[in-house]
Design a protein around this motif. Structure first.
Motif, PDB file in Angstrom:
ATOM      1  N   ALA A 256      -0.828  -1.484   4.961  1.00 61.28           N
ATOM      2  CA  ALA A 256       0.188  -0.903   5.844  1.00 61.28           C
ATOM      3  C   ALA A 256      -0.426  -0.785   7.224  1.00 61.28           C
ATOM      4  CB  ALA A 256       0.630   0.459   5.321  1.00 61.28           C
ATOM      5  N   PHE A 257      -0.515  -1.931   7.911  1.00 59.20           N
ATOM      6  CA  PHE A 257      -0.947  -1.858   9.307  1.00 59.20           C
ATOM      7  C   PHE A 257       0.174  -1.171  10.084  1.00 59.20           C
ATOM      8  CE2 PHE A 257      -4.717  -4.862  10.236  1.00 59.20           C
ATOM      9  CZ  PHE A 257      -5.305  -4.577   9.031  1.00 59.20           C
ATOM     10  N   ASN A 258      -0.097  -0.835  11.333  1.00 54.60           N
ATOM     11  CA  ASN A 258       0.874  -0.048  12.106  1.00 54.60           C
ATOM     12  C   ASN A 258       1.251  -0.823  13.369  1.00 54.60           C
ATOM     13  OD1 ASN A 258      -1.166   0.797  14.254  1.00 54.60           O
ATOM     14  ND2 ASN A 258      -2.143   1.416  12.333  1.00 54.60           N
TER      15      ASN A 258
ATOM     16  N   LYS B  61      -9.640   2.097  -2.702  1.00 60.10           N
ATOM     17  CA  LYS B  61      -9.926   1.609  -1.337  1.00 60.10           C
ATOM     18  C   LYS B  61     -11.354   1.977  -0.933  1.00 60.10           C
ATOM     19  CE  LYS B  61      -7.483   1.712   3.148  1.00 60.10           C
ATOM     20  NZ  LYS B  61      -6.258   2.252   3.787  1.00 60.10           N
TER      21      LYS B  61
ATOM     22  N   TYR C  20       3.220   7.587   3.772  1.00 60.99           N
ATOM     23  CA  TYR C  20       1.810   7.370   4.105  1.00 60.99           C
ATOM     24  C   TYR C  20       1.392   8.480   5.070  1.00 60.99           C
ATOM     25  CZ  TYR C  20      -2.431   4.984   5.593  1.00 60.99           C
ATOM     26  OH  TYR C  20      -3.743   4.679   5.868  1.00 60.99           O
TER      27      TYR C  20
ATOM     28  N   THR D   3      -2.158  -1.822  15.381  1.00 62.48           N
ATOM     29  CA  THR D   3      -3.071  -2.782  14.743  1.00 62.48           C
ATOM     30  C   THR D   3      -2.320  -3.993  14.189  1.00 62.48           C
ATOM     31  OG1 THR D   3      -2.891  -1.569  12.671  1.00 62.48           O
ATOM     32  CG2 THR D   3      -4.744  -0.999  14.109  1.00 62.48           C
TER      33      THR D   3
ATOM     34  N   PHE E 298      -9.375   4.358   6.213  1.00 58.77           N
ATOM     35  CA  PHE E 298      -8.814   4.018   7.522  1.00 58.77           C
ATOM     36  C   PHE E 298      -8.888   5.238   8.446  1.00 58.77           C
ATOM     37  CE2 PHE E 298      -4.774   3.353  10.092  1.00 58.77           C
ATOM     38  CZ  PHE E 298      -5.355   2.426  10.944  1.00 58.77           C
TER      39      PHE E 298
ATOM     40  N   CYS F 103      -5.649  -2.745   2.381  1.00 60.08           N
ATOM     41  CA  CYS F 103      -5.444  -2.610   3.828  1.00 60.08           C
ATOM     42  C   CYS F 103      -6.737  -2.703   4.640  1.00 60.08           C
ATOM     43  CB  CYS F 103      -4.673  -1.323   4.117  1.00 60.08           C
ATOM     44  SG  CYS F 103      -3.794  -1.450   5.682  1.00 60.08           S
ATOM     45  N   HIS F 104      -7.302  -1.575   5.056  1.00 60.72           N
ATOM     46  CA  HIS F 104      -8.466  -1.615   5.954  1.00 60.72           C
ATOM     47  C   HIS F 104      -9.630  -2.398   5.331  1.00 60.72           C
ATOM     48  CE1 HIS F 104     -10.513  -0.352   9.513  1.00 60.72           C
ATOM     49  NE2 HIS F 104     -11.371   0.440   8.922  1.00 60.72           N
TER      50      HIS F 104
ATOM     51  N   GLU G  75       0.861  -1.187   0.000  1.00 62.16           N
ATOM     52  CA  GLU G  75       0.000   0.000   0.000  1.00 62.16           C
ATOM     53  C   GLU G  75       0.902   1.244   0.000  1.00 62.16           C
ATOM     54  OE1 GLU G  75      -2.289   0.787   3.626  1.00 62.16           O
ATOM     55  OE2 GLU G  75      -3.824   1.814   2.445  1.00 62.16           O
TER      56      GLU G  75
ATOM     57  N   TYR H 135       4.312   7.529  10.058  1.00 56.92           N
ATOM     58  CA  TYR H 135       3.434   6.356  10.218  1.00 56.92           C
ATOM     59  C   TYR H 135       4.348   5.143  10.101  1.00 56.92           C
ATOM     60  CZ  TYR H 135      -0.427   3.099   9.292  1.00 56.92           C
ATOM     61  OH  TYR H 135      -1.339   2.064   9.344  1.00 56.92           O
TER      62      TYR H 135
HETATM   63  N1  LIG Z   1      -3.656   1.700   6.083  1.00 56.85           N
HETATM   64  C1  LIG Z   1      -4.644   1.052   6.713  1.00 56.85           C
HETATM   65  O1  LIG Z   1      -5.743   0.938   6.183  1.00 56.85           O
HETATM   66  C2  LIG Z   1      -4.282   0.515   8.072  1.00 56.85           C
HETATM   67  C3  LIG Z   1      -5.234  -0.414   8.743  1.00 56.85           C
HETATM   68  O2  LIG Z   1      -6.243  -0.847   8.214  1.00 56.85           O
HETATM   69  C4  LIG Z   1      -4.889  -0.845  10.103  1.00 56.85           C
HETATM   70  O3  LIG Z   1      -5.738  -1.512  10.742  1.00 56.85           O
HETATM   71  O4  LIG Z   1      -3.785  -0.546  10.573  1.00 56.85           O
END
Ligand SMILES: NC(=O)CC(=O)C(=O)O
Length: 307
Positions: free
Chosen positions: A205-207, A139, A71, A210, A143, A180-181, A65, A243
């Protein structure tokens, strides 16, 4: 089964059987790229990773992503490209088209910020082996998250949500795309499975909040629920970025098993997909036959509306 008393919206068309895939086995590459503020470098860097993956035999390459830009809501408008304009307006997608054609591979081009008129989207482009743009997924689920002291991010500050699920017939099978989300919404995965997908791909790109909680869990859930392959591809982690991405790009098989994964550094995961496992798992555990359509149903609104 629809009964006389069922509401109109519950009379859904039957699920589409997955068509026979055009190949039974192939290699996929998940290019977990480092991403910088230098767009030209990001494009050249992604190209090199794709070429290296193809040299190792990958027929399908998945990117992360937002791989051409940081980001962030400040960056999205600055790095956004008009994908449909042609004439070099989208250097990122031009590179993907060129490299897909010259290497004769399918590319699921992660996502980039897209400008369309006065709107911005988070968009994934799929290129076929002839370099043609086969599909564009914007998307669907933005998010927006607020966990005080951990993570606050509002994509909806700058981005507009896409309006359409995206499923595409490629040389390596029927693929449902999410970004992602989008993976958090089980109905989208079910809808792709009901439309005959072999495979779900989620650039993501979860963080650092999450990621450890949900990243692997959601991929395995989507794969096990729908008895198909799921692949994700994240940017590599940059601890100094605004991020910080979790990394851990992964391929999951149709029993929810992790087939290949990695940590957070830059790397390319190469793994084999064997579509015969889908049929095997569906006969081992015939969820589709066991499903209680008399008690609950997924409504595919687009198919319903198209008659
Ligand atoms: N970039 C995202 O959509 C991140 C996401 O979904 C998450 O849970 O972290």
């Amino acid at each position: 089964m629809a009964s006389a008393f069922m509401p109109e919206q519950a009379r859904v068309p039957p699920a589409v059987q997955s068509p026979p895939p055009p190949v039974s086995k192939f290699k996929i590459a998940l290019c977990q790229l480092s991403v910088t503020a230098d767009k030209e470098r990001n494009i050249a860097h992604a190209r090199k990773a794709i070429v290296d993956a193809a040299e190792k035999g990958a027929q399908l390459v998945l990117l992360p992503e937002i791989w051409n830009s940081p980001y962030s809501n400040d960056s999205f408008p600055v790095y956004a490209e008009d994908i449909d304009a042609g004439g070099g307006a989208s250097p990122s997608s031009s590179m993907l088209a060129e490299v897909a054609r010259s290497l004769h591979i399918t590319i699921i081009g992660g996502s980039i910020p897209e400008r369309a008129g006065d709107r911005l989207y988070n968009t994934c482009c799929v290129f076929g082996t002839d370099g043609k743009l086969m599909a564009k997924h914007r998307k669907i689920h933005l998010f927006d998250i607020d966990i005080p002291g951990k993570i606050t991010f509002m994509e909806s500050k700058t981005l507009t949500a896409g309006e359409s699920p995206t499923i595409v017939d490629t040389d390596v099978g029927r693929i449902g795309i999410g970004i992602c989300h989008d993976i958090c919404f089980q109905e989208l995965g079910m809808l792709y499975a009901a439309r005959g997908a072999h495979f779900l791909c989620y650039p993501g790109a979860f963080n650092m909040t999450t990621g450890p909680l949900h990243w692997e869990l959601l991929q395995r859930a989507r794969a096990a629920d729908n008895q198909l392959y799921v692949a994700t591809c994240s940017p590599a982690r940059d601890a100094g970025a605004g991020y910080v991405a979790w990394g851990h790009s992964t391929l999951v098989g149709p029993f929810g098993e992790v087939i290949a994964t990695t940590e957070h550094e830059e790397t390319t995961v190469i793994a084999e997909i064997d579509y015969s496992l889908i049929e095997l798992r569906r006969s081992n555990l015939p969820l589709e036959k066991q499903r209680r359509g008399d008690l609950y149903q997924l409504v595919d609104v687009q198919r319903l509306n198209s008659g």
